[in-house]
Scaffold this motif. Sequence first.
Motif, PDB file in Angstrom:
ATOM      1  N   UNK A 175       0.837  -1.195   0.000  1.00  0.00           N
ATOM      2  CA  UNK A 175       0.000   0.000   0.000  1.00  0.00           C
ATOM      3  C   UNK A 175       0.876   1.252   0.000  1.00  0.00           C
ATOM      4  N   UNK A 176       0.300   2.349  -0.451  1.00  0.00           N
ATOM      5  CA  UNK A 176       1.033   3.609  -0.543  1.00  0.00           C
ATOM      6  C   UNK A 176       1.052   4.298   0.819  1.00  0.00           C
ATOM      7  N   UNK A 177       2.184   4.958   1.128  1.00  0.00           N
ATOM      8  CA  UNK A 177       2.291   5.732   2.359  1.00  0.00           C
ATOM      9  C   UNK A 177       1.799   7.152   2.094  1.00  0.00           C
ATOM     10  N   UNK A 178       0.975   7.659   3.007  1.00  0.00           N
ATOM     11  CA  UNK A 178       0.400   8.994   2.849  1.00  0.00           C
ATOM     12  C   UNK A 178       0.469   9.749   4.170  1.00  0.00           C
ATOM     13  N   UNK A 179       0.092  11.019   4.134  1.00  0.00           N
ATOM     14  CA  UNK A 179       0.039  11.812   5.365  1.00  0.00           C
ATOM     15  C   UNK A 179      -1.089  11.335   6.275  1.00  0.00           C
ATOM     16  N   UNK A 180      -1.977  10.497   5.749  1.00  0.00           N
ATOM     17  CA  UNK A 180      -3.091   9.985   6.552  1.00  0.00           C
ATOM     18  C   UNK A 180      -2.739   8.725   7.320  1.00  0.00           C
ATOM     19  N   UNK A 181      -1.789   7.917   6.814  1.00  0.00           N
ATOM     20  CA  UNK A 181      -1.461   6.673   7.518  1.00  0.00           C
ATOM     21  C   UNK A 181      -0.062   6.674   8.135  1.00  0.00           C
ATOM     22  N   UNK A 182       0.668   7.794   7.974  1.00  0.00           N
ATOM     23  CA  UNK A 182       2.011   7.888   8.547  1.00  0.00           C
ATOM     24  C   UNK A 182       2.145   9.229   9.273  1.00  0.00           C
ATOM     25  N   UNK A 183       2.800   9.222  10.419  1.00  0.00           N
ATOM     26  CA  UNK A 183       3.104  10.462  11.127  1.00  0.00           C
ATOM     27  C   UNK A 183       4.617  10.600  11.289  1.00  0.00           C
ATOM     28  N   UNK A 184       5.067  11.839  11.387  1.00  0.00           N
ATOM     29  CA  UNK A 184       6.491  12.133  11.538  1.00  0.00           C
ATOM     30  C   UNK A 184       7.035  11.542  12.839  1.00  0.00           C
ATOM     31  N   UNK A 185       8.209  10.963  12.753  1.00  0.00           N
ATOM     32  CA  UNK A 185       8.914  10.464  13.942  1.00  0.00           C
ATOM     33  C   UNK A 185      10.389  10.384  13.582  1.00  0.00           C
ATOM     34  N   UNK A 186      11.244  10.762  14.519  1.00  0.00           N
ATOM     35  CA  UNK A 186      12.685  10.667  14.281  1.00  0.00           C
ATOM     36  C   UNK A 186      13.376  10.247  15.564  1.00  0.00           C
ATOM     37  N   UNK A 187      14.596   9.740  15.422  1.00  0.00           N
ATOM     38  CA  UNK A 187      15.356   9.286  16.585  1.00  0.00           C
ATOM     39  C   UNK A 187      15.810  10.493  17.416  1.00  0.00           C
ATOM     40  N   UNK A 188      15.823  10.325  18.716  1.00  0.00           N
ATOM     41  CA  UNK A 188      16.347  11.365  19.601  1.00  0.00           C
ATOM     42  C   UNK A 188      17.848  11.161  19.768  1.00  0.00           C
ATOM     43  N   UNK A 189      18.572  12.250  19.734  1.00  0.00           N
ATOM     44  CA  UNK A 189      20.030  12.199  19.835  1.00  0.00           C
ATOM     45  C   UNK A 189      20.471  13.066  21.002  1.00  0.00           C
ATOM     46  N   UNK A 190      21.346  12.523  21.831  1.00  0.00           N
ATOM     47  CA  UNK A 190      21.767  13.246  23.021  1.00  0.00           C
ATOM     48  C   UNK A 190      23.262  13.542  23.048  1.00  0.00           C
ATOM     49  N   UNK A 191      24.059  12.728  22.349  1.00  0.00           N
ATOM     50  CA  UNK A 191      25.506  12.939  22.396  1.00  0.00           C
ATOM     51  C   UNK A 191      26.186  12.183  21.268  1.00  0.00           C
ATOM     52  N   UNK A 192      27.457  12.476  21.079  1.00  0.00           N
ATOM     53  CA  UNK A 192      28.297  11.767  20.117  1.00  0.00           C
ATOM     54  C   UNK A 192      28.584  10.373  20.670  1.00  0.00           C
ATOM     55  N   UNK A 193      28.317   9.346  19.874  1.00  0.00           N
ATOM     56  CA  UNK A 193      28.487   7.969  20.349  1.00  0.00           C
ATOM     57  C   UNK A 193      29.637   7.233  19.681  1.00  0.00           C
ATOM     58  N   UNK A 194      30.292   7.888  18.740  1.00  0.00           N
ATOM     59  CA  UNK A 194      31.408   7.225  18.060  1.00  0.00           C
ATOM     60  C   UNK A 194      31.873   8.070  16.889  1.00  0.00           C
ATOM     61  N   UNK A 195      32.747   7.491  16.091  1.00  0.00           N
ATOM     62  CA  UNK A 195      33.258   8.164  14.897  1.00  0.00           C
ATOM     63  C   UNK A 195      32.933   7.322  13.676  1.00  0.00           C
TER      64      UNK A 195
END
Length: 536
Positions: free
Chosen positions: A75-95
Amino acid sequence: MQKKLIKVHPSDNVAVALVNLAAGEIVSFENNSITIVSDVKAKHKISLTKFNEGDRIIMYGVLVGKANCIIEKGDVLTINNVKHESEKVYKKTGNIGWSTPNVEKWKEKTFLGYHREDGQVGTENVWLFFPLVFCENRNIEILKDIFEKELLKQKENPHQLLLRSLINNGQEEATKSNNSADFFDNIDVKFITHPGGCGGIRQDSEALAKLLAGYVNNPNVAGATVLSLGCQNLQIDIFKNALNAINPNSTKPVLIFEQQQMGTVDQMLSAIVKDSFEAIKKANNIKRQPAPLSKLNVGLECGGSDGFSGISANPTLGYTSDLLVALKGTAILSEFPELCGVEQELVNRCVNEASANKFLALMKAFEKSVVDAGSGFDMNPSPGNIKDGLITDAMKSAGAAKKGGTSPVVDVLDYGEYITKSGLNLLCTPGNDVESTTAMVGSGATIVLFTTGLGTPTGNPITPVIKVSSNTELANKMSDIIDIDTGAVIRGEKTIEEMAEEMLNFIIDVASGKIQTKAKKLNQNDFIPWKRGVSL
């Protein structure tokens, strides 16, 4: 047979439609058969698995959203079946390591640029007129009319006749003929106006001072004529201090005129025309000379993005950026709202903790200001973005970040700060196309690479803006604004690396004055400062 779907990253659970797909159509993909549930337009995304409510949606290898209801496989992804979400970042974890591209064939290449006394090299030679405050915009427009009409052999006002007389050494027939092209064959004269300099909070005027000082310091500028009213927030001393902070040893000619100290408008304009003409004549003597590619400062921008931007045009810019960085050149990645969701990768690419912490602090402060204003980064995708398949900010950001390639982040700059380190720099700006482009040039960009999937005419007064289309349909439809078409990547006819090498050759020709960008041909001179504060 043309591919119908593409998965950008091995861990993705969605794919991008390369062509229009009809409901009920069966598509073979990765040794599986997928039945298309709903009609899908090219550039939009389909699910490669069944999503339950709350399931994570992964694209470009990062979290770009969550399902807010059941989404069937295919099925197609739309603004009706998907909401924005992103990972939270707190610090540098590596290189993150960097595989430096092979640039042997580019090491001896040069471009023909304008060498400045401070060691910078410009791709243009511009004399710039601008005001410190909006009260002087009218006088800037009058001067623009005077100089541009004279240079374009048009007519006619008293100050124009004065300039013509100067050009023709005071001869009477100056009013009948125009030989100014003989004087201005090696310099452009540009004019910018703005709505700032007074009325807002003092910090806005200080930020504007830094931006304007950056334009003067940009090696594309030979010198400047600056107009001040006298009583505004952005005082002459504030502007001079900003210029001195960027380059304390600058020897560039900067002519400053303050109206409240000069009497009538006619008296002031006469003085400006005379003094500026003499300075422009001198600047016109500067000639292009060979310079190594390490002297290029390239801004990376996207606007009017579509569902193909993150697959063709943006990755092409990314690899071009990597080539330039490997050649000791400089690249600038901005648009902080469009880096939402990829912060961890960028933090881990920072060469030190200080830069990583500065990036996170700027991102958090920016997002807080947006939330305090009653909005959020999730409101970033425009109606045009959404219509062409970019349905969450994190999805848009993950594709936009591809412009920055894979090289280490050598420095993080706040708005108005000028580049001091070669390599990839992050610059805090809004996602707005013109505000971001304006800022990158103020931070030292001498070329801007600008990707678009929908089409936008954006240009800049002092820096060439190379417009790069994500798809061939756009390049054909809006051929008057597109310089480079990366649609061959979508069709599988060229690799990202091949397109990037073509792009680097194009950049060299533009930087050498051998090719004029479409934006310059259209005289597209956009300039919008970022106003962070409120009006008082």
